[in-house]
Design an enzyme around this catalytic site. Structure first.
Site, PDB file in Angstrom:
ATOM      1  N   ARG A  49       0.864  -1.183   0.000  1.00  0.00           N
ATOM      2  CA  ARG A  49       0.000   0.000   0.000  1.00  0.00           C
ATOM      3  C   ARG A  49       0.901   1.234   0.000  1.00  0.00           C
ATOM      4  O   ARG A  49       2.115   1.130   0.117  1.00  0.00           O
ATOM      5  CB  ARG A  49      -1.039  -0.021   1.135  1.00  0.00           C
ATOM      6  CG  ARG A  49      -0.689  -0.706   2.393  1.00  0.00           C
ATOM      7  CD  ARG A  49       0.414  -0.063   3.180  1.00  0.00           C
ATOM      8  NE  ARG A  49       0.199   1.363   3.321  1.00  0.00           N
ATOM      9  CZ  ARG A  49       1.118   2.249   3.592  1.00  0.00           C
ATOM     10  NH1 ARG A  49       2.385   1.877   3.752  1.00  0.00           N
ATOM     11  NH2 ARG A  49       0.847   3.518   3.716  1.00  0.00           N
ATOM     12  N   GLY A  50       0.256   2.397  -0.130  1.00  0.00           N
ATOM     13  CA  GLY A  50       1.032   3.624  -0.299  1.00  0.00           C
ATOM     14  C   GLY A  50       1.132   3.911  -1.789  1.00  0.00           C
ATOM     15  O   GLY A  50       1.486   3.021  -2.577  1.00  0.00           O
ATOM     16  N   ALA A  51       0.821   5.157  -2.173  1.00  0.00           N
ATOM     17  CA  ALA A  51       0.648   5.470  -3.592  1.00  0.00           C
ATOM     18  C   ALA A  51       1.834   5.063  -4.487  1.00  0.00           C
ATOM     19  O   ALA A  51       1.652   4.314  -5.460  1.00  0.00           O
ATOM     20  CB  ALA A  51       0.316   6.956  -3.740  1.00  0.00           C
ATOM     21  N   ARG A  96      -7.262  -0.045  -7.067  1.00  0.00           N
ATOM     22  CA  ARG A  96      -7.472   1.039  -6.090  1.00  0.00           C
ATOM     23  C   ARG A  96      -7.576   2.347  -6.877  1.00  0.00           C
ATOM     24  O   ARG A  96      -6.652   2.696  -7.615  1.00  0.00           O
ATOM     25  CB  ARG A  96      -6.323   1.100  -5.062  1.00  0.00           C
ATOM     26  CG  ARG A  96      -6.221  -0.171  -4.219  1.00  0.00           C
ATOM     27  CD  ARG A  96      -5.358   0.045  -2.989  1.00  0.00           C
ATOM     28  NE  ARG A  96      -6.018   0.874  -1.995  1.00  0.00           N
ATOM     29  CZ  ARG A  96      -5.402   1.361  -0.916  1.00  0.00           C
ATOM     30  NH1 ARG A  96      -4.119   1.117  -0.709  1.00  0.00           N
ATOM     31  NH2 ARG A  96      -6.062   2.103  -0.046  1.00  0.00           N
ATOM     32  N   GLN A 203      -2.049   2.103   9.844  1.00  0.00           N
ATOM     33  CA  GLN A 203      -0.738   2.278   9.172  1.00  0.00           C
ATOM     34  C   GLN A 203       0.214   3.107  10.026  1.00  0.00           C
ATOM     35  O   GLN A 203       1.430   2.929   9.963  1.00  0.00           O
ATOM     36  CB  GLN A 203      -0.924   2.962   7.809  1.00  0.00           C
ATOM     37  CG  GLN A 203      -1.642   2.139   6.761  1.00  0.00           C
ATOM     38  CD  GLN A 203      -3.128   2.456   6.724  1.00  0.00           C
ATOM     39  OE1 GLN A 203      -3.731   2.761   7.746  1.00  0.00           O
ATOM     40  NE2 GLN A 203      -3.736   2.354   5.559  1.00  0.00           N
ATOM     41  N   ASP A 244      -2.031  10.944  -2.051  1.00  0.00           N
ATOM     42  CA  ASP A 244      -2.386   9.937  -3.060  1.00  0.00           C
ATOM     43  C   ASP A 244      -2.686  10.576  -4.412  1.00  0.00           C
ATOM     44  O   ASP A 244      -2.605   9.923  -5.447  1.00  0.00           O
ATOM     45  CB  ASP A 244      -3.582   9.113  -2.590  1.00  0.00           C
ATOM     46  CG  ASP A 244      -3.124   8.080  -1.584  1.00  0.00           C
ATOM     47  OD1 ASP A 244      -2.906   8.458  -0.420  1.00  0.00           O
ATOM     48  OD2 ASP A 244      -2.914   6.925  -1.983  1.00  0.00           O
ATOM     49  N   ASN A 254      -5.512  12.376   0.544  1.00  0.00           N
ATOM     50  CA  ASN A 254      -4.619  11.505   1.325  1.00  0.00           C
ATOM     51  C   ASN A 254      -5.496  10.687   2.264  1.00  0.00           C
ATOM     52  O   ASN A 254      -6.737  10.864   2.303  1.00  0.00           O
ATOM     53  CB  ASN A 254      -3.583  12.337   2.082  1.00  0.00           C
ATOM     54  CG  ASN A 254      -2.484  11.471   2.696  1.00  0.00           C
ATOM     55  OD1 ASN A 254      -1.907  10.615   2.013  1.00  0.00           O
ATOM     56  ND2 ASN A 254      -2.188  11.653   3.969  1.00  0.00           N
ATOM     57  N   LYS A 255      -4.886   9.826   3.019  1.00  0.00           N
ATOM     58  CA  LYS A 255      -5.606   8.925   3.928  1.00  0.00           C
ATOM     59  C   LYS A 255      -6.646   9.676   4.758  1.00  0.00           C
ATOM     60  O   LYS A 255      -6.372  10.746   5.294  1.00  0.00           O
ATOM     61  CB  LYS A 255      -4.574   8.239   4.834  1.00  0.00           C
ATOM     62  CG  LYS A 255      -5.131   7.301   5.885  1.00  0.00           C
ATOM     63  CD  LYS A 255      -6.033   6.229   5.314  1.00  0.00           C
ATOM     64  CE  LYS A 255      -5.412   5.403   4.232  1.00  0.00           C
ATOM     65  NZ  LYS A 255      -6.379   4.556   3.493  1.00  0.00           N
TER      66      LYS A 255
HETATM   67  O1  MRU Z   1      -4.519   3.086   2.085  1.00  0.00           O
HETATM   68  P1  MRU Z   1      -3.042   3.332   2.015  1.00  0.00           P
HETATM   69  O2  MRU Z   1      -2.284   2.760   3.148  1.00  0.00           O
HETATM   70  O3  MRU Z   1      -2.479   2.945   0.669  1.00  0.00           O
HETATM   71  O4  MRU Z   1      -2.909   4.907   2.123  1.00  0.00           O
HETATM   72  C1  MRU Z   1      -1.638   5.478   2.057  1.00  0.00           C
HETATM   73  C2  MRU Z   1      -1.632   6.940   2.211  1.00  0.00           C
HETATM   74  O5  MRU Z   1      -2.648   7.578   2.348  1.00  0.00           O
HETATM   75  C3  MRU Z   1      -0.295   7.620   2.084  1.00  0.00           C
HETATM   76  O6  MRU Z   1      -0.258   8.770   2.860  1.00  0.00           O
HETATM   77  C4  MRU Z   1      -0.089   8.022   0.613  1.00  0.00           C
HETATM   78  O7  MRU Z   1      -0.314   6.936  -0.229  1.00  0.00           O
HETATM   79  C5  MRU Z   1       1.261   8.568   0.380  1.00  0.00           C
HETATM   80  S1  MRU Z   1       2.494   7.302   0.435  1.00  0.00           S
HETATM   81  C6  MRU Z   1       3.974   8.034   0.108  1.00  0.00           C
END
Ligand code: MRU
Length: 349
Positions: A49-51, A96, A203, A244, A254-255
């Protein structure tokens, strides 16, 4: 240097290998993906996970397709190669919807595929692998660049609040928001971090705390709803988060929970900042309200670990991201420089 990795293409087996982030911090366990479905499920089910990290995983998934063609011994013509690869990209893109790095990476790999489609399967595969690995390195490099930029703004002695995990686990390495924190720490600033736990996937509690603790950066975990209280007591001097998707007007997805921190930080006069590689900036999305927000299974909210904490029959909702308007963002650190979305964002050409 970490003794773990997030995603790798294993040349010997032709598999995409993913660190299973769902098992952290308890266990460093790798999941081997030998099929497109396994790679897609790995992204959808939060193994990775993470963009930026999901973009890199999709890129390696496309490499796997080129490799499987090579291993099959059947040489498809250029247009068949591109059509089948296009279907792979489409399936990965659908996993996603909010993180634009995913479609960005798929598009970049598709461009490389078009360049090499007329070559033999081995040359196609090698070119695709080279492209995915270049993206991986570029992302890590971008994190170092934006980390240095952001670190200059972090006050000496600051307590820095962050949300979710925008660290090495979420990128090609070093991290975006955690890159800023790491660079400030490496520059000798005496900082400490408040990691918001980030319900429901935790996370912040599981991943951000794990990464920073390994690096010896002082970190304390708080529940998401404690941020306002601590800000009101003067216990937070700086906020940095990842992204994201950054819309053309500077709004940032973002999250979920990020927006609340931004409102609170603005209310208390605390700098609210975002770090993201340029691959997260989406010039084709005009504003934050045009960003599709991923709706994840409500069951993820009903649970706390293995335990169901909501009475049976009561519905739950799980929008996985939110949008922070540009005018709440004091600084945006990117590999193309530092911008100030608050008070007027002009998208550089
Ligand atoms: O649902 P996730 O864990 O993929 O969400 C991740 C985030 O919101 C991060 O802040 C974002 O992807 C930036 S990662 C460098």
């Amino acid at each position: 240097m970490n003794d773990w990795f997030v995603v790798r293409f294993e040349v010997d087996s032709g598999e995409v290998v993913l660190l299973d982030q769902r098992r952290l911090p308890g266990e460093v366990h790798y999941l081997r993906c030998g099929t497109l479905d396994q790679v897609a499920d790995g992204i959808r089910d939060m193994v990775v996970r993470g963009a930026p990290a999901i973009g890199l995983t999709a890129a390696y998934g496309m490499v796997m397709h080129a490799r499987q063609e090579l291993d099959s011994g059947e040489r498809s013509d250029a247009s068949t190669f591109l059509v089948t690869l296009g279907a792979v990209g489409k399936a990965l893109n659908a996993t996603r919807p909010t993180a634009v790095n995913l479609s960005w990476a798929v598009a970049r790999m598709a461009r490389k595929a078009s360049e090499v489609a007329s070559l033999d399967p081995k040359s196609r595969y090698q070119a695709m692998l080279g492209e995915a690995r270049a993206m991986h390195q570029e992302d890590a490099q971008a994190c170092h660049t934006m980390g240095k930029l952001g670190a200059e703004d972090v006050p000496e002695g600051a307590t820095v609040l962050t949300h979710c995990n925008a660290g090495a686990l979420a990128t090609g390495g070093y991290g975006t928001a955690l890159g800023v924190i790491r660079a400030a720490h490496e520059a000798g600033k005496n900082i400490r971090v408040l990691a918001c736990e980030t319900r429901p996937y935790l996370q912040g509690a599981r991943l951000t705390a794990w990464e920073l603790h390994q690096d010896g950066i002082p970190v304390e975990v708080i529940c998401d709803n404690m941020a306002g209280h601590l800000m009101s007591r003067g216990e937070v001097q700086f906020v940095v988060v990842g992204a994201d998707r950054v819309a053309a007007n500077g709004d940032v997805a973002n999250k979920v929970g990020t927006y609340s921190h931004a409102v609170l930080a603005n209310h208390h006069g605390i700098p609210f900042t975002v770090a993201a590689p340029w691959s997260t900036v989406d010039v084709r999305t005009a504003t934050g309200s045009d960003i599709e927000i991923e709706q994840r299974p409500p069951d993820e909210v009903a649970r706390c670990g293995d335990r169901i904490v909501v009475p049976q029959g009561v519905p739950c909702r799980h929008p996985a991201f939110d949008v922070t308007p540009a005018n709440f963002i004091d600084a945006l650190y990117t590999d193309r420089g530092r911008f100030e979305p608050k008070g007027g964002w002009v998208l550089p050409g």
